[in-house]
Design a protein around this motif. Structure first.
Motif, PDB file in Angstrom:
ATOM      1  N   GLU A 129       0.831  -1.198   0.000  1.00 19.29           N
ATOM      2  CA  GLU A 129       0.000   0.000   0.000  1.00 19.29           C
ATOM      3  C   GLU A 129       0.867   1.250   0.000  1.00 19.29           C
ATOM      4  OE1 GLU A 129      -2.412  -0.274   3.475  1.00 19.29           O
ATOM      5  OE2 GLU A 129      -3.222  -2.229   2.905  1.00 19.29           O
ATOM      6  N   VAL A 130       0.314   2.336  -0.539  1.00 26.38           N
ATOM      7  CA  VAL A 130       1.012   3.615  -0.527  1.00 26.38           C
ATOM      8  C   VAL A 130       0.743   4.277   0.816  1.00 26.38           C
ATOM      9  CG1 VAL A 130       1.250   5.853  -1.647  1.00 26.38           C
ATOM     10  CG2 VAL A 130       0.805   3.833  -3.023  1.00 26.38           C
ATOM     11  N   ARG A 131       1.688   4.085   1.743  1.00 30.51           N
ATOM     12  CA  ARG A 131       1.587   4.646   3.091  1.00 30.51           C
ATOM     13  C   ARG A 131       2.973   5.083   3.523  1.00 30.51           C
ATOM     14  NH1 ARG A 131      -1.224  -0.111   6.405  1.00 30.51           N
ATOM     15  NH2 ARG A 131       0.514   0.495   7.722  1.00 30.51           N
ATOM     16  N   SER A 132       3.022   6.103   4.377  1.00 31.78           N
ATOM     17  CA  SER A 132       4.326   6.590   4.835  1.00 31.78           C
ATOM     18  C   SER A 132       5.036   5.559   5.710  1.00 31.78           C
ATOM     19  CB  SER A 132       4.164   7.906   5.596  1.00 31.78           C
ATOM     20  OG  SER A 132       3.381   7.706   6.755  1.00 31.78           O
ATOM     21  N   ASP A 133       4.285   4.723   6.410  1.00 28.79           N
ATOM     22  CA  ASP A 133       4.922   3.686   7.207  1.00 28.79           C
ATOM     23  C   ASP A 133       5.070   2.376   6.432  1.00 28.79           C
ATOM     24  OD1 ASP A 133       2.228   3.117   7.147  1.00 28.79           O
ATOM     25  OD2 ASP A 133       2.124   2.457   9.230  1.00 28.79           O
ATOM     26  N   GLY A 134       4.850   2.426   5.133  1.00 26.69           N
ATOM     27  CA  GLY A 134       4.964   1.239   4.297  1.00 26.69           C
ATOM     28  C   GLY A 134       6.373   0.962   3.818  1.00 26.69           C
ATOM     29  N   ILE A 135       7.280   1.918   4.015  1.00 26.56           N
ATOM     30  CA  ILE A 135       8.672   1.703   3.634  1.00 26.56           C
ATOM     31  C   ILE A 135       9.590   2.114   4.778  1.00 26.56           C
ATOM     32  CG2 ILE A 135       8.384   1.954   1.146  1.00 26.56           C
ATOM     33  CD1 ILE A 135       9.347   4.805   1.338  1.00 26.56           C
ATOM     34  N   ARG A 136      10.721   1.471   4.817  1.00 25.86           N
ATOM     35  CA  ARG A 136      11.739   1.815   5.812  1.00 25.86           C
ATOM     36  C   ARG A 136      13.014   2.139   5.044  1.00 25.86           C
ATOM     37  NH1 ARG A 136      15.088  -1.814   9.512  1.00 25.86           N
ATOM     38  NH2 ARG A 136      16.002  -0.295  10.910  1.00 25.86           N
ATOM     39  N   ILE A 137      13.539   3.324   5.248  1.00 30.30           N
ATOM     40  CA  ILE A 137      14.740   3.771   4.542  1.00 30.30           C
ATOM     41  C   ILE A 137      15.893   3.852   5.532  1.00 30.30           C
ATOM     42  CG2 ILE A 137      15.776   5.619   3.180  1.00 30.30           C
ATOM     43  CD1 ILE A 137      12.905   6.340   2.280  1.00 30.30           C
ATOM     44  N   VAL A 138      17.006   3.219   5.171  1.00 30.64           N
ATOM     45  CA  VAL A 138      18.201   3.227   6.007  1.00 30.64           C
ATOM     46  C   VAL A 138      19.350   3.762   5.157  1.00 30.64           C
ATOM     47  CG1 VAL A 138      19.811   1.818   7.342  1.00 30.64           C
ATOM     48  CG2 VAL A 138      17.381   1.238   7.316  1.00 30.64           C
ATOM     49  N   VAL A 139      20.084   4.733   5.713  1.00 31.20           N
ATOM     50  CA  VAL A 139      21.237   5.307   5.025  1.00 31.20           C
ATOM     51  C   VAL A 139      22.494   4.969   5.824  1.00 31.20           C
ATOM     52  CG1 VAL A 139      22.314   7.425   4.178  1.00 31.20           C
ATOM     53  CG2 VAL A 139      19.828   7.191   4.109  1.00 31.20           C
ATOM     54  N   HIS A 140      23.470   4.405   5.131  1.00 28.46           N
ATOM     55  CA  HIS A 140      24.763   4.106   5.743  1.00 28.46           C
ATOM     56  C   HIS A 140      25.807   5.023   5.128  1.00 28.46           C
ATOM     57  CE1 HIS A 140      22.745   0.267   6.712  1.00 28.46           C
ATOM     58  NE2 HIS A 140      23.529   0.305   7.770  1.00 28.46           N
ATOM     59  N   LYS A 141      26.740   5.442   5.964  1.00 26.86           N
ATOM     60  CA  LYS A 141      27.819   6.312   5.508  1.00 26.86           C
ATOM     61  C   LYS A 141      29.142   5.583   5.725  1.00 26.86           C
ATOM     62  CE  LYS A 141      28.942  11.136   5.725  1.00 26.86           C
ATOM     63  NZ  LYS A 141      28.664  12.383   6.427  1.00 26.86           N
ATOM     64  N   ARG A 142      29.974   5.622   4.706  1.00 28.47           N
ATOM     65  CA  ARG A 142      31.287   4.984   4.792  1.00 28.47           C
ATOM     66  C   ARG A 142      32.353   6.075   4.665  1.00 28.47           C
ATOM     67  NH1 ARG A 142      33.096   0.788   0.233  1.00 28.47           N
ATOM     68  NH2 ARG A 142      33.045   2.701  -0.972  1.00 28.47           N
ATOM     69  N   ARG A 143      33.264   6.073   5.601  1.00 29.28           N
ATOM     70  CA  ARG A 143      34.381   7.025   5.580  1.00 29.28           C
ATOM     71  C   ARG A 143      35.671   6.215   5.547  1.00 29.28           C
ATOM     72  NH1 ARG A 143      34.282  12.225   9.093  1.00 29.28           N
ATOM     73  NH2 ARG A 143      33.061  12.791   7.302  1.00 29.28           N
ATOM     74  N   CYS A 144      36.494   6.481   4.559  1.00 25.52           N
ATOM     75  CA  CYS A 144      37.754   5.755   4.393  1.00 25.52           C
ATOM     76  C   CYS A 144      38.926   6.718   4.572  1.00 25.52           C
ATOM     77  CB  CYS A 144      37.839   5.134   3.003  1.00 25.52           C
ATOM     78  SG  CYS A 144      36.543   3.928   2.678  1.00 25.52           S
ATOM     79  N   ASN A 145      40.003   6.218   5.191  1.00 26.42           N
ATOM     80  CA  ASN A 145      41.199   7.046   5.347  1.00 26.42           C
ATOM     81  C   ASN A 145      42.154   6.767   4.176  1.00 26.42           C
ATOM     82  OD1 ASN A 145      42.387   4.601   5.973  1.00 26.42           O
ATOM     83  ND2 ASN A 145      42.564   5.029   8.169  1.00 26.42           N
ATOM     84  N   ALA A 146      43.331   7.354   4.211  1.00 25.55           N
ATOM     85  CA  ALA A 146      44.297   7.226   3.122  1.00 25.55           C
ATOM     86  C   ALA A 146      44.774   5.786   2.934  1.00 25.55           C
ATOM     87  CB  ALA A 146      45.486   8.142   3.369  1.00 25.55           C
ATOM     88  N   GLN A 147      44.777   4.993   3.978  1.00 26.70           N
ATOM     89  CA  GLN A 147      45.214   3.595   3.887  1.00 26.70           C
ATOM     90  C   GLN A 147      44.058   2.668   3.473  1.00 26.70           C
ATOM     91  OE1 GLN A 147      45.811   5.417   6.799  1.00 26.70           O
ATOM     92  NE2 GLN A 147      47.906   5.935   6.198  1.00 26.70           N
ATOM     93  N   GLN A 148      42.963   3.236   3.041  1.00 28.11           N
ATOM     94  CA  GLN A 148      41.761   2.502   2.624  1.00 28.11           C
ATOM     95  C   GLN A 148      41.148   1.678   3.749  1.00 28.11           C
ATOM     96  OE1 GLN A 148      40.050   2.812  -0.241  1.00 28.11           O
ATOM     97  NE2 GLN A 148      41.472   4.460  -0.689  1.00 28.11           N
ATOM     98  N   LYS A 149      41.345   2.133   4.965  1.00 23.50           N
ATOM     99  CA  LYS A 149      40.659   1.517   6.098  1.00 23.50           C
ATOM    100  C   LYS A 149      39.345   2.280   6.258  1.00 23.50           C
ATOM    101  CE  LYS A 149      41.074  -0.019  10.735  1.00 23.50           C
ATOM    102  NZ  LYS A 149      41.943  -0.737  11.603  1.00 23.50           N
ATOM    103  N   CYS A 150      38.239   1.551   6.142  1.00 19.94           N
ATOM    104  CA  CYS A 150      36.932   2.209   6.106  1.00 19.94           C
ATOM    105  C   CYS A 150      36.113   1.890   7.354  1.00 19.94           C
ATOM    106  CB  CYS A 150      36.153   1.748   4.879  1.00 19.94           C
ATOM    107  SG  CYS A 150      36.966   2.120   3.327  1.00 19.94           S
ATOM    108  N   ALA A 151      35.324   2.880   7.744  1.00 21.91           N
ATOM    109  CA  ALA A 151      34.387   2.723   8.857  1.00 21.91           C
ATOM    110  C   ALA A 151      32.982   2.998   8.324  1.00 21.91           C
ATOM    111  CB  ALA A 151      34.729   3.682   9.975  1.00 21.91           C
ATOM    112  N   VAL A 152      32.068   2.059   8.575  1.00 20.54           N
ATOM    113  CA  VAL A 152      30.689   2.186   8.106  1.00 20.54           C
ATOM    114  C   VAL A 152      29.781   2.346   9.308  1.00 20.54           C
ATOM    115  CG1 VAL A 152      28.820   1.025   6.876  1.00 20.54           C
ATOM    116  CG2 VAL A 152      31.184   0.728   6.111  1.00 20.54           C
ATOM    117  N   LYS A 153      28.865   3.324   9.216  1.00 23.21           N
ATOM    118  CA  LYS A 153      27.887   3.469  10.289  1.00 23.21           C
ATOM    119  C   LYS A 153      26.558   3.944   9.720  1.00 23.21           C
ATOM    120  CE  LYS A 153      29.314   8.102  11.695  1.00 23.21           C
ATOM    121  NZ  LYS A 153      29.731   8.936  12.794  1.00 23.21           N
TER     122      LYS A 153
END
Length: 188
Positions: A129-153
């Protein structure tokens, strides 16, 4: 002599075939096949396919055996929330799109503003159904340093709400279009 043995076998096969076809026609096979009115059915095969998909028509052996005969298929192209989500996210590379599982996951995306940061969006469908509670959106952010070591949250940002609003607006448009087409193609 062999001819006399051959003729009765052929005649027996012919009469059994005629008897079988007669039994099928008397058992209500005419109820399964419903000839369409040529004035109401598009002549172009692509238009007919599109019309049948929009109306959710199809054939299921299991339903034919129950006697219900009605179809209730849900195609990805006829689900307004699904179509709207794909259209809103069309600029992002998609990593996983599973209609039956109800999930869309993008690949890591970098806008180019910060070379060490990228985002990944996951949309889960909780209902058709078209409802605002019908979908769940999750955004993840990845930050990588110069040595390509990445942290995701997982982050909570305005992007989630903006995506939800954009998807719902587009889904409402698609749903109105779908209802209009169903009424247009409804058979009398």
């Amino acid at each position: 002599m062999k001819i006399f043995k051959y003729i009765p076998k052929k005649l027996t096969f012919f009469f059994v075939g005629v008897l079988f076809l007669n039994l099928l026609s008397s058992c209500g096979m005419g109820k399964i096949w419903d000839p369409a009115d040529a004035r109401k059915v598009p002549a172009n095969v692509n238009d007919r396919v599109k019309k049948n998909l929009e109306e959710g028509k199809g054939f299921s052996i299991g339903k034919a055996m129950d006697g219900s005969g009605a179809t209730s298929y849900q195609f990805a192209s006829s689900n307004p929330m699904w179509r709207a989500s794909l259209e809103i996210l069309d600029f992002l590379p998609l990593a996983n799109v599973d209609y039956s599982g109800g999930i869309i996951t993008t690949d890591w995306y970098n806008e180019g503003t910060a070379s060490d940061e990228s985002i990944k969006i996951t949309i889960r469908f909780l209902t058709n159904e078209v409802r605002s509670d019908g979908i769940r959106i999750v955004v993840h952010k990845r930050r990588c340093n110069a040595q390509q070591k990445c942290a995701v949250k997982k982050i909570s940002s305005a992007l989630e709400q903006e995506l939800r609003v954009a998807i719902l607006k587009k889904a409402v448009v698609f749903e109105k279009e779908l209802l209009k087409n169903k009424k247009k193609y409804k058979r009398n």
